[in-house]
Design a protein around this motif. Structure first.
Motif, PDB file in Angstrom:
ATOM      1  N   GLU A  96      99.142 -78.177 -88.707  1.00 17.38           N
ATOM      2  CA  GLU A  96      98.353 -79.402 -88.857  1.00 17.38           C
ATOM      3  C   GLU A  96      98.191 -80.111 -87.509  1.00 17.38           C
ATOM      4  O   GLU A  96      97.104 -80.606 -87.191  1.00 17.38           O
ATOM      5  N   GLN A  97      99.268 -80.140 -86.725  1.00 19.78           N
ATOM      6  CA  GLN A  97      99.191 -80.755 -85.392  1.00 19.78           C
ATOM      7  C   GLN A  97      98.144 -80.037 -84.522  1.00 19.78           C
ATOM      8  O   GLN A  97      97.320 -80.664 -83.852  1.00 19.78           O
ATOM      9  N   ILE A  98      98.186 -78.712 -84.548  1.00 23.71           N
ATOM     10  CA  ILE A  98      97.268 -77.907 -83.725  1.00 23.71           C
ATOM     11  C   ILE A  98      95.828 -78.123 -84.155  1.00 23.71           C
ATOM     12  O   ILE A  98      94.925 -78.305 -83.323  1.00 23.71           O
ATOM     13  N   LEU A  99      95.594 -78.120 -85.473  1.00 24.59           N
ATOM     14  CA  LEU A  99      94.224 -78.255 -85.981  1.00 24.59           C
ATOM     15  C   LEU A  99      93.652 -79.651 -85.735  1.00 24.59           C
ATOM     16  O   LEU A  99      92.443 -79.804 -85.552  1.00 24.59           O
ATOM     17  N   LYS A 100      94.511 -80.654 -85.741  1.00 25.04           N
ATOM     18  CA  LYS A 100      94.044 -82.025 -85.429  1.00 25.04           C
ATOM     19  C   LYS A 100      93.685 -82.139 -83.947  1.00 25.04           C
ATOM     20  O   LYS A 100      92.687 -82.763 -83.585  1.00 25.04           O
ATOM     21  N   LYS A 101      94.509 -81.524 -83.118  1.00 19.87           N
ATOM     22  CA  LYS A 101      94.266 -81.578 -81.679  1.00 19.87           C
ATOM     23  C   LYS A 101      93.045 -80.750 -81.286  1.00 19.87           C
ATOM     24  O   LYS A 101      92.314 -81.086 -80.348  1.00 19.87           O
ATOM     25  N   ASN A 102      92.806 -79.661 -82.006  1.00 21.24           N
ATOM     26  CA  ASN A 102      91.671 -78.763 -81.715  1.00 21.24           C
ATOM     27  C   ASN A 102      90.847 -78.587 -82.987  1.00 21.24           C
ATOM     28  O   ASN A 102      91.062 -77.638 -83.748  1.00 21.24           O
ATOM     29  N   PRO A 103      89.902 -79.474 -83.253  1.00 23.97           N
ATOM     30  CA  PRO A 103      89.167 -79.467 -84.522  1.00 23.97           C
ATOM     31  C   PRO A 103      88.061 -78.401 -84.612  1.00 23.97           C
ATOM     32  O   PRO A 103      87.320 -78.377 -85.575  1.00 23.97           O
ATOM     33  N   GLU A 104      87.967 -77.539 -83.605  1.00 23.95           N
ATOM     34  CA  GLU A 104      86.941 -76.482 -83.629  1.00 23.95           C
ATOM     35  C   GLU A 104      87.366 -75.354 -84.594  1.00 23.95           C
ATOM     36  O   GLU A 104      88.477 -75.348 -85.114  1.00 23.95           O
ATOM     37  N   PRO A 105      86.475 -74.364 -84.820  1.00 28.38           N
ATOM     38  CA  PRO A 105      86.787 -73.270 -85.764  1.00 28.38           C
ATOM     39  C   PRO A 105      88.077 -72.536 -85.396  1.00 28.38           C
ATOM     40  O   PRO A 105      88.352 -72.276 -84.218  1.00 28.38           O
ATOM     41  N   SER A 106      88.851 -72.207 -86.440  1.00 32.90           N
ATOM     42  CA  SER A 106      90.149 -71.563 -86.240  1.00 32.90           C
ATOM     43  C   SER A 106      90.370 -70.466 -87.271  1.00 32.90           C
ATOM     44  O   SER A 106      89.804 -70.491 -88.368  1.00 32.90           O
ATOM     45  N   ILE A 107      91.221 -69.506 -86.905  1.00 30.53           N
ATOM     46  CA  ILE A 107      91.666 -68.461 -87.834  1.00 30.53           C
ATOM     47  C   ILE A 107      93.182 -68.554 -87.918  1.00 30.53           C
ATOM     48  O   ILE A 107      93.866 -68.672 -86.898  1.00 30.53           O
ATOM     49  N   ILE A 108      93.715 -68.504 -89.139  1.00 32.78           N
ATOM     50  CA  ILE A 108      95.167 -68.430 -89.331  1.00 32.78           C
ATOM     51  C   ILE A 108      95.463 -67.094 -89.999  1.00 32.78           C
ATOM     52  O   ILE A 108      94.991 -66.823 -91.108  1.00 32.78           O
ATOM     53  N   TYR A 109      96.227 -66.237 -89.319  1.00 34.22           N
ATOM     54  CA  TYR A 109      96.577 -64.928 -89.876  1.00 34.22           C
ATOM     55  C   TYR A 109      97.935 -64.992 -90.565  1.00 34.22           C
ATOM     56  O   TYR A 109      98.912 -65.515 -90.014  1.00 34.22           O
ATOM     57  N   VAL A 110      97.977 -64.452 -91.795  1.00 31.80           N
ATOM     58  CA  VAL A 110      99.228 -64.363 -92.548  1.00 31.80           C
ATOM     59  C   VAL A 110      99.397 -62.914 -93.015  1.00 31.80           C
ATOM     60  O   VAL A 110      98.480 -62.108 -92.920  1.00 31.80           O
ATOM     61  N   ARG A 111     100.581 -62.581 -93.569  1.00 29.84           N
ATOM     62  CA  ARG A 111     100.880 -61.194 -93.899  1.00 29.84           C
ATOM     63  C   ARG A 111     100.535 -60.814 -95.330  1.00 29.84           C
ATOM     64  O   ARG A 111     100.448 -59.636 -95.649  1.00 29.84           O
ATOM     65  N   ASN A 112     100.356 -61.793 -96.221  1.00 24.67           N
ATOM     66  CA  ASN A 112     100.094 -61.420 -97.615  1.00 24.67           C
ATOM     67  C   ASN A 112      99.124 -62.385 -98.270  1.00 24.67           C
ATOM     68  O   ASN A 112      98.843 -63.473 -97.759  1.00 24.67           O
ATOM     69  N   ARG A 113      98.596 -61.965 -99.399  1.00 26.15           N
ATOM     70  CA  ARG A 113      97.555 -62.729-100.101  1.00 26.15           C
ATOM     71  C   ARG A 113      98.077 -64.049-100.649  1.00 26.15           C
ATOM     72  O   ARG A 113      97.358 -65.046-100.667  1.00 26.15           O
ATOM     73  N   LYS A 114      99.333 -64.049-101.106  1.00 23.46           N
ATOM     74  CA  LYS A 114      99.905 -65.278-101.668  1.00 23.46           C
ATOM     75  C   LYS A 114      99.940 -66.379-100.611  1.00 23.46           C
ATOM     76  O   LYS A 114      99.545 -67.526-100.865  1.00 23.46           O
ATOM     77  N   SER A 115     100.415 -66.031 -99.396  1.00 21.74           N
ATOM     78  CA  SER A 115     100.459 -67.018 -98.302  1.00 21.74           C
ATOM     79  C   SER A 115      99.063 -67.480 -97.932  1.00 21.74           C
ATOM     80  O   SER A 115      98.844 -68.637 -97.565  1.00 21.74           O
ATOM     81  N   CYS A 116      98.130 -66.558 -98.029  1.00 19.24           N
ATOM     82  CA  CYS A 116      96.728 -66.834 -97.701  1.00 19.24           C
ATOM     83  C   CYS A 116      96.203 -68.017 -98.533  1.00 19.24           C
ATOM     84  O   CYS A 116      95.698 -69.009 -98.001  1.00 19.24           O
ATOM     85  N   VAL A 117      96.359 -67.896 -99.834  1.00 19.98           N
ATOM     86  CA  VAL A 117      95.861 -68.928-100.750  1.00 19.98           C
ATOM     87  C   VAL A 117      96.709 -70.197-100.625  1.00 19.98           C
ATOM     88  O   VAL A 117      96.187 -71.311-100.602  1.00 19.98           O
ATOM     89  N   SER A 118      98.042 -70.011-100.519  1.00 30.08           N
ATOM     90  CA  SER A 118      98.958 -71.158-100.469  1.00 30.08           C
ATOM     91  C   SER A 118      98.685 -72.053 -99.251  1.00 30.08           C
ATOM     92  O   SER A 118      98.562 -73.277 -99.389  1.00 30.08           O
ATOM     93  N   ILE A 119      98.570 -71.448 -98.070  1.00 27.76           N
ATOM     94  CA  ILE A 119      98.362 -72.256 -96.856  1.00 27.76           C
ATOM     95  C   ILE A 119      96.990 -72.917 -96.868  1.00 27.76           C
ATOM     96  O   ILE A 119      96.851 -74.085 -96.500  1.00 27.76           O
ATOM     97  N   ALA A 120      95.977 -72.188 -97.327  1.00 32.07           N
ATOM     98  CA  ALA A 120      94.628 -72.774 -97.411  1.00 32.07           C
ATOM     99  C   ALA A 120      94.636 -73.981 -98.345  1.00 32.07           C
ATOM    100  O   ALA A 120      94.043 -75.029 -98.037  1.00 32.07           O
ATOM    101  N   THR A 121      95.328 -73.852 -99.477  1.00 36.84           N
ATOM    102  CA  THR A 121      95.404 -74.946-100.463  1.00 36.84           C
ATOM    103  C   THR A 121      96.128 -76.155 -99.881  1.00 36.84           C
ATOM    104  O   THR A 121      95.696 -77.306-100.052  1.00 36.84           O
ATOM    105  N   GLN A 122      97.227 -75.909 -99.174  1.00 40.34           N
ATOM    106  CA  GLN A 122      97.994 -77.019 -98.574  1.00 40.34           C
ATOM    107  C   GLN A 122      97.187 -77.720 -97.474  1.00 40.34           C
ATOM    108  O   GLN A 122      97.255 -78.942 -97.334  1.00 40.34           O
ATOM    109  N   LEU A 123      96.428 -76.945 -96.706  1.00 40.95           N
ATOM    110  CA  LEU A 123      95.599 -77.551 -95.657  1.00 40.95           C
ATOM    111  C   LEU A 123      94.480 -78.399 -96.276  1.00 40.95           C
ATOM    112  O   LEU A 123      94.148 -79.474 -95.774  1.00 40.95           O
TER     113      LEU A 123
END
Length: 631
Positions: free
Chosen positions: A219-246
């Motif tokens: 969250e700190q990084i994305l606030k400081k750099n509001p341009e397009p970003s990619i977050i890589y995770v290892r599994n589908r569950k984390s994929c949905v979970s982190i997107a939902t929390q963000l």
């Protein structure tokens, strides 16, 4: 202006070539075998597409990536350049027709997986095509010292005997010096011109942070750099979970993984490509063919399997040459977790033998049979039935797939079963009142004549292609027709499709690949060791570490990575930092993040100081996770 530049401007609207592209094209045009190592974003496809368009004949492109082949063919067709891909699932009679079309239909590009070269009849058909260039994409797959070895690539060299005057162009985005030498040798390149772009990215800052709370740091990084970003995770569950929390934290976020159907992938990708979502959280299924120039930040939440993959994924940031960040977040337990995920799942020969026999028995394949047979396959059910660990079994299937023994394709497409319920007269009346629906309905009726009598399995992709409509539009119509009771319609998701490429020979089948299994396991241990060194070493520039891994040396540090920045920061003596923390806590209780922010010190230095103060019993931790002075 050169003819090559005119082609580039006409079709791709670029005003100039990227570094080394023009030189590679000139080498190919002069008929020379060529090796090109262009890191991610270097524009490898242009190096074979432009020379192919400058000459009569067809460019044969060999690639292991079905999604990338389909993507490139679609893009070429959009430019009115005739191209086709012979991917899995195409039957022999269809293949013959397509190859005839390729020969007589003025096609410029034929995309093929190297596994197809194992069929002698396909080789014979290729010999009759006017092939002007043979491009080998992901060429590192030919080397046992590459990070994705595929034995089928070893068959490519046989094309040299059939096309002795046709230049080979080997392309890869990442190869160590050892893999690079093996590529040229295994492909039989004759006196090749070698072009290698530096792995150095002057605008890309490699950052490694050890943190307690990864989501907070993101969250700190994305606030400081509001341009397009990619977050890589290892599994589908984390994929949905982190997107939902963000999303809950107020960020515009979407996600992408291999389990999504084609429509969801397309929709989520479009949100991010069109800058309607700041961040896309993704597994490594995301990235092939993605060329979004303004990506500011690529964040890896877990340790990567190897530095080859990490370099390619991180390199999707900053392609517009603006400063960008490749961030790797770690926590103390990550190393053990990654070792468990990457190394403990590796098979030995005994496990592979057992797995292969159980699989053949499960699918009722007799000894000496099974070649080219296909089966619907559910990995979870198979593992439950025989008590196999899921991750280890999946890794074993991946190995058998890469060795060409079998093919396990993740379908995740919808199997449609359809039957029309109303009379042809009523249907004619409906189509006259709804002309926009008519083309799809008539296409279904023409393609499946028995669709009135019995529920009929329909190929949605085929109907989409025939009608030139997107699949989601056809699905929407089927839902509408079902609601109006015009059709009965069922859709069922398939799990995966398993194809046997060899006859069942039990131990003999596995013995043929046992040495490769041993080499692969040795390589994976070495690669993982390099990842751990990259993360844990704090004595050298991160950018230089990556460059040295790929065989490059530079005289100076990058100046912008996490090591270089930490080196520039004035360090507080531990005693002074401890005194500063005590002064802060006299005013109010603080958590570790707040202390770090107020002291402006590194995470490691802050944690070290806090631990010392706890050990000396000068402070203690309150129930609400804040530090306070001991009275």
């Amino acid at each position: 202006m050169s003819e090559a530049l005119k082609i580039l401007q006409k079709y791709w609207k670029h005003q100039a070539f990227r570094p080394l592209q023009e030189e590679i094209i000139e080498a190919v045009m002069s008929g020379q075998d060529t090796f090109a190592l262009l890191p991610t974003g270097g524009g490898k496809s242009v190096c074979f597409q432009v020379p192919a368009l400058l000459q009569e004949g067809i460019c044969l492109v060999l690639s292991p990536l079905v999604a990338l082949m389909k993507d490139q063919v679609a893009n070429l067709n959009t430019l009115n350049i005739k191209a086709m891909a012979l991917t899995g699932g195409i039957k022999s009679d269809q293949m013959t027709t397509l190859l005839d079309n390729c020969k007589f239909g003025n096609y410029k590009f034929l995309y093929l997986s190297p596994e197809r070269l194992q069929s002698d009849w396909i080789l014979e058909r290729l010999k009759n095509l006017p092939i002007n260039l043979i491009a080998i994409d992901e060429a590192h797959c030919v080397s046992q010292w590459g990070h994705d070895f595929r034995p089928a690539y070893l068959k490519i060299a046989v094309l040299k005997t059939h096309f002795p005057k046709t230049p080979f162009l080997a392309l890869t985005a990442s190869a160590t010096p050892r893999a690079k030498a093996a590529i040229m040798e295994e492909l039989g390149l004759e006196n090749p011109r070698v072009f290698q772009q530096s792995f150095y990215r002057a605008n890309l800052a490699y950052m490694v942070f050890e943190v307690e709370d990864k989501l907070f740091k993101i969250e700190q990084i994305l606030k400081k750099n509001p341009e397009p970003s990619i977050i890589y995770v290892r599994n589908r569950k984390s994929c949905v979970s982190i997107a939902t929390q963000l999303q809950a934290a107020g960020f515009k976020a979407t996600y992408y993984h291999g389990g999504l159907d084609a429509n969801e992938k397309e929709k989520n990708m479009a949100l991010w490509i069109q800058d309607k979502a700041q961040v896309i959280v993704a597994t490594n299924a995301f990235g092939m063919g993605i060329d979004k120039a303004n990506v500011k930040t690529v964040i890896h939440v877990q340790l990567p399997e190897n530095l080859e993959n990490y370099y390619q994924e991180a390199g999707r940031a900053g392609r517009n040459e603006q400063k960008a960040f490749a961030v790797l977040l770690t926590s103390p337990g990550d190393s053990a977790q990654a070792e468990n995920q990457f190394l403990h799942v590796l098979s030995d020969k005994k496990f592979l033998n057992t797995l292969y026999k159980k699989l053949c028995n499960h699918l009722q394949i007799a000894y000496g049979e099974g070649i080219q047979e296909q089966f619907a396959f559910n990995l979870n059910q198979f593992c439950t039935k025989y008590g196999f660990p899921l991750l280890k079994t999946y890794a074993a299937f991946q190995f058998l797939d890469r060795q060409g023994i079998l093919t396990l394709s993740q379908e995740f497409s919808q199997k449609i079963s359809l039957q029309f319920l109303i009379s042809s007269k009523e249907l004619l009346r409906y189509t006259s009142l709804n002309p926009n629906d008519a083309e799809i309905i008539y296409s279904l009726l023409r393609t499946y004549p028995g669709i009135y009598e019995v529920p009929t399995v329909c190929n949605l992709q085929f109907i989409a292609k025939k009608t030139n409509r997107p699949e989601n539009q056809i699905l929407a119509l089927l839902h509408k027709l079902k609601e109006k009771e015009i059709v009965s319609y069922n859709a069922k998701n398939k799990d995966s499709l398993l194809t046997f490429n060899e006859i069942r020979e039990d131990e003999r089948t596995i013995s043929k690949v046992a040495k490769r299994l041993e080499n692969q396991n040795q390589l994976k241990h070495l690669q993982f060791k390099a990842v751990i060194q990259y993360v844990t070493q704090n004595t050298s520039c991160k950018s230089n570490f990556i460059l040295e891994y790929f065989g490059e040396k530079t005289p100076s540090d990058c100046g912008i990575c996490s090591y270089c920045i930490a080196k520039k920061q004035p360090k507080l003596h531990p005693e002074l930092l401890s005194k500063k923390i005590i002064t802060l806590l006299k005013s109010t209780d603080l958590n570790s993040r707040e202390i770090q922010s107020k002291t402006n010190c590194s995470t490691n230095d802050t944690i070290f100081a806090i631990q010392n103060l706890l050990h000396e019993q000068k402070i203690h931790l309150t129930p609400n996770n804040k530090y306070t002075l001991k009275i």
